[in-house]
Design an enzyme around this catalytic site. Structure first.
Site, PDB file in Angstrom:
ATOM      1  N   ASP A 193      -3.041   7.786  -4.723  1.00  0.00           N
ATOM      2  CA  ASP A 193      -1.743   8.209  -5.259  1.00  0.00           C
ATOM      3  C   ASP A 193      -1.569   7.648  -6.680  1.00  0.00           C
ATOM      4  O   ASP A 193      -0.679   6.844  -6.912  1.00  0.00           O
ATOM      5  CB  ASP A 193      -0.598   7.744  -4.325  1.00  0.00           C
ATOM      6  CG  ASP A 193      -0.617   6.238  -4.068  1.00  0.00           C
ATOM      7  OD1 ASP A 193      -1.666   5.592  -4.272  1.00  0.00           O
ATOM      8  OD2 ASP A 193       0.428   5.685  -3.656  1.00  0.00           O
TER       9      ASP A 193
ATOM     10  N   HIS B 240      -4.131  -4.682  -6.580  1.00  0.00           N
ATOM     11  CA  HIS B 240      -4.206  -4.171  -5.207  1.00  0.00           C
ATOM     12  C   HIS B 240      -5.394  -3.216  -5.014  1.00  0.00           C
ATOM     13  O   HIS B 240      -6.301  -3.486  -4.226  1.00  0.00           O
ATOM     14  CB  HIS B 240      -2.919  -3.402  -4.855  1.00  0.00           C
ATOM     15  CG  HIS B 240      -1.664  -4.196  -4.992  1.00  0.00           C
ATOM     16  ND1 HIS B 240      -1.304  -5.167  -4.089  1.00  0.00           N
ATOM     17  CD2 HIS B 240      -0.671  -4.159  -5.916  1.00  0.00           C
ATOM     18  CE1 HIS B 240      -0.140  -5.684  -4.450  1.00  0.00           C
ATOM     19  NE2 HIS B 240       0.261  -5.090  -5.551  1.00  0.00           N
TER      20      HIS B 240
HETATM   21  O1  NOS Z   1       7.302  -3.317  -5.159  1.00  0.00           O
HETATM   22  C1  NOS Z   1       6.611  -2.344  -4.902  1.00  0.00           C
HETATM   23  N1  NOS Z   1       7.102  -1.245  -4.318  1.00  0.00           N
HETATM   24  C2  NOS Z   1       6.370  -0.150  -4.033  1.00  0.00           C
HETATM   25  N2  NOS Z   1       5.050  -0.087  -4.296  1.00  0.00           N
HETATM   26  C3  NOS Z   1       4.477  -1.151  -4.869  1.00  0.00           C
HETATM   27  C4  NOS Z   1       5.199  -2.300  -5.189  1.00  0.00           C
HETATM   28  N3  NOS Z   1       4.365  -3.182  -5.733  1.00  0.00           N
HETATM   29  C5  NOS Z   1       3.150  -2.578  -5.742  1.00  0.00           C
HETATM   30  N4  NOS Z   1       3.227  -1.358  -5.225  1.00  0.00           N
HETATM   31  C6  NOS Z   1       2.147  -0.363  -5.024  1.00  0.00           C
HETATM   32  O2  NOS Z   1       1.898  -0.292  -3.626  1.00  0.00           O
HETATM   33  C7  NOS Z   1       0.540  -0.682  -3.337  1.00  0.00           C
HETATM   34  C8  NOS Z   1       0.504  -2.096  -2.796  1.00  0.00           C
HETATM   35  O3  NOS Z   1       1.478  -2.309  -1.891  1.00  0.00           O
HETATM   36  C9  NOS Z   1      -0.193  -0.566  -4.644  1.00  0.00           C
HETATM   37  O4  NOS Z   1      -0.759   0.731  -4.747  1.00  0.00           O
HETATM   38  C10 NOS Z   1       0.868  -0.801  -5.691  1.00  0.00           C
HETATM   39  O5  NOS Z   1       0.642  -0.061  -6.856  1.00  0.00           O
END
Ligand code: NOS
Length: 321
Positions: free
Chosen positions: A11, A243
């Protein structure tokens, strides 16, 4: 040794873009396709960005198959993470519209076709909610047996989530799908934020990318400012969590991690919706639980974090063209 065939379910997303660029500079793997999913951006934009990234990389021969636009329960993702990645998913850099289109096959159909064509040879790296993969598992009972491995970026094991204290973003995006995947019997490595929050690209690393002549490094530098600003603000840190590149690293070299094995179930409703609950106690429970008689997965519990950051930096800084 034969390269592992990879499909990246993605994504994009700034850290997705980093992982995809890293994958194309990883001699251990051969990327046979990208499939798209909602999460950091809506699915149609994920497809757009996947096609765009393949143009940046110069690999327009690699197919893209568009995935589900909603979770298994037909809930549209109301919480697209544009506050992490920008409105366009790539740090508000406004990428030009891609020249190519996605395949006519859906992500589910593409996954099934590839796994049936190359049984035991294809690893799927899942960087977003698990809807496409759960659909493939539900459509064909042989999918879980014939996929070489599924590497999941998701979950929060023994730590808080990143959307709320209970849940991590990808699992919360489709908790039912995650539960289907984790209990499918496939060979699964799970890399949660208990691991990825140890793997950091610092502000100094970013500066180094900006000063490089490498096209990949320059591109990551351009798209990453928004992601860095978000981390400065939300976490008060001088860097960002890697991540998706960490999950990619698990597909390339699992020896950079240690894993514990056990059953993972996902909470599908209530205040802890999206929570990943891992049983590796080895206890003979006195009563039958929802974790009994289910297949195990391997959950990452330690990581050589510096090695992964170094690997990402090295692979972004090397121009292979
Ligand atoms: O605070 C957040 N809210 C939503 N998505 C997030 C946040 N921080 C990182 N990611 C995204 O979700 C995945 C890891 O959980 C990663 O793909 C990151 O880009």
């Amino acid at each position: 040794m034969a390269k592992t065939k990879l499909i990246i379910d993605t994504d994009p997303g700034i850290d997705d873009a980093m992982a995809i660029l890293m994958a194309f500079h990883s001699p251990e793997v051969e990327i046979i396709g990208l499939t798209t999913i909602f999460g950091n951006v809506p699915t149609s934009l994920a497809t757009h960005n996947a096609l765009h990234l393949l143009e940046v990389i110069g690999r327009e021969d690699v197919p893209v198959a568009q995935g589900c636009t909603m979770s298994l329960k037909n809930v549209p993702k109301v919480r697209i993470a544009d506050f992490v990645h920008g409105k366009d998913g790539l740090g508000n850099t406004n990428p030009s519209p891609p020249k190519r289109k996605a395949l006519d096959l859906s992500a589910k159909e593409f996954l099934l076709k590839m796994i049936n064509t190359f049984p035991g040879e294809v690893t799927v790296v899942a960087l977003g909610p698990l809807t496409n993969i759960a659909m493939a598992i539900r459509a064909d009972p042989m999918f879980a047996k014939n996929v070489k491995q599924i590497v999941v970026l998701g979950g929060a094991f023994f730590v808080n989530g990143n959307v709320n204290p209970a849940s991590e973003a990808n699992i919360l995006g489709d908790p039912e799908a995650a539960d289907i995947v984790f209990t499918s019997g496939a060979d699964i490595l799970v890399v949660g934020i208990n691991i990825t929050h140890q793997v950091v690209m610092t502000d100094d690393h970013l500066k180094q990318l900006g000063q490089s002549e490498s096209a990949f490094a320059k591109y990551v530098y351009e798209i990453s400012h928004f992601y860095f600003d978000y981390h400065h603000e939300a976490y008060d840190m001088k860097g960002v969590y890697l991540h998706d590149p960490t999950a990619l690293a698990a597909a390339v070299d699992p020896l950079l991690f240690t894993f514990a094995e056990g059953v993972v179930r996902v909470q599908v409703d209530g205040i802890s919706k999206g929570m990943t609950i891992f049983n590796n106690t080895g206890k003979r429970w006195g009563e039958v639980t929802e974790w009994c008689n289910k297949p195990s997965v391997k959950v990452a519990v330690t990581v050589d974090a510096n090695q992964i950051t170094d690997m990402l930096m090295e692979r972004l800084l090397t121009d292979v063209k």
